[in-house]
Design an enzyme around this catalytic site. Structure first.
Site, PDB file in Angstrom:
ATOM      1  N   THR A 181       0.854  -1.193   0.000  1.00  0.00           N
ATOM      2  CA  THR A 181       0.000   0.000   0.000  1.00  0.00           C
ATOM      3  C   THR A 181       0.884   1.235   0.000  1.00  0.00           C
ATOM      4  OG1 THR A 181      -1.766  -1.127   1.193  1.00  0.00           O
ATOM      5  CG2 THR A 181      -1.761   1.275   1.274  1.00  0.00           C
ATOM      6  N   LYS A 200      -7.733   1.415  -1.978  1.00  0.00           N
ATOM      7  CA  LYS A 200      -7.217   0.893  -0.704  1.00  0.00           C
ATOM      8  C   LYS A 200      -7.018   2.006   0.310  1.00  0.00           C
ATOM      9  CE  LYS A 200      -5.338  -1.577   2.503  1.00  0.00           C
ATOM     10  NZ  LYS A 200      -4.006  -2.173   2.422  1.00  0.00           N
TER      11      LYS A 200
END
Length: 270
Positions: free
Chosen positions: A94, A169
């Site tokens: 991420t 995300k």
């Protein structure tokens, strides 16, 4: 399929195990003797250099901790140069959508596809093959990555062009962190009302206040125990989403206020 893997740690190790179990030939980076021994125990072939990870690989998976590590591994080593044309680079870390976009630009010069595929879930979800994957990339890139992703992920969710996986995300994690902040405030209120934390968390699972965030905290036993377990990961993602919002001139509004109730020590970027 021959698959290269970088980052066989907490999340990466069960991914490697699932890939090997599905019959793929996996080469995983292990820079130290201990790391190479752990790779061997997973059933993969340990290699010492990034170039060996990419050589003759149909896909390379990167599952390191930070965005800076993604850039270092993918742009400051011979990894892309070692990968054959037509292969796909899968990034689970991420981080910034800009990093995924920069990788795609660099990789395109070598006919390599890139997907950013940040995850939602943890090692038990990987073991069960039910890890949620937000996948950004062209239709062709996603098609090439899917046989890898489906070994440990489901659902595999295409969400748009490269970088979109990171955007989804980061919004997801901002919402999750905000929910954690609200749970922290709820626990404080319950304490003032004479209800202990464990009783509250247990009761909420059967009521309209239930949520995945509340269930996750309840499984750890308390807000404090949850922070000790995964707070480092959430703080990293909160910093990333605040930085992205600031970069794009977007405001997080009440999400940011709720997040601060749970993570007051995380620098505010917007």
């Amino acid at each position: 399929m021959r698959i290269g893997f970088i980052g066989a740690g907490r999340m990466g190790a069960p991914m490697v195990r699932r890939l090997v179990g599905a019959g793929h030939e996996v080469r995983a980076l292990g820079r130290s003797g201990d790391a190479r021994r752990r790779v061997t125990e997973l059933g993969a072939d340990p290699v010492s250099f990034t170039a060996a990870v990419g050589t003759e690989a149909a896909a390379v998976v990167v599952c390191v901790f930070t965005d800076d590590q993604v850039r270092a591994v993918c742009l400051d080593t011979p990894l892309l140069a070692s990968m054959p044309g037509g292969s796909v680079l899968i990034v689970h870390t991420t981080g910034s959508p800009r990093t995924a976009e920069d990788l795609a630009t660099q990789a395109a010069t070598r006919d390599i596809r890139v997907v950013d595929a940040p995850v939602s879930g943890g090692p038990p979800d990987i073991d069960a093959g039910t890890l949620t994957l937000f996948v950004g990339g062209t239709e062709d890139a996603v098609t090439r990555a899917r046989p890898v992703l489906e070994c440990y992920g489901g659902p595999v969710l295409p969400v748009g062009p490269v970088g979109s996986g990171q955007r989804v995300k980061l919004v997801n994690n901002a919402l999750f962190a905000a929910q954690l902040g609200l749970i922290t405030e709820a626990v404080r209120l319950a304490t003032r009302l004479g209800i202990d934390e464990a009783t509250l968390l247990s009761a909420l699972q059967h009521a309209s206040g239930a949520s995945r965030a509340a269930a996750t905290v309840a499984a750890k036993g308390s807000v404090t125990a949850f922070n000790a377990s995964v707070g480092e990961f959430i703080r990293k993602d909160v910093a990333a989403v605040r930085a992205l919002a600031a970069e794009l001139g977007a405001t997080m509004g009440t999400l940011d206020s709720a997040i601060s109730a749970q993570f007051p020590d995380t620098e505010r970027k917007s």
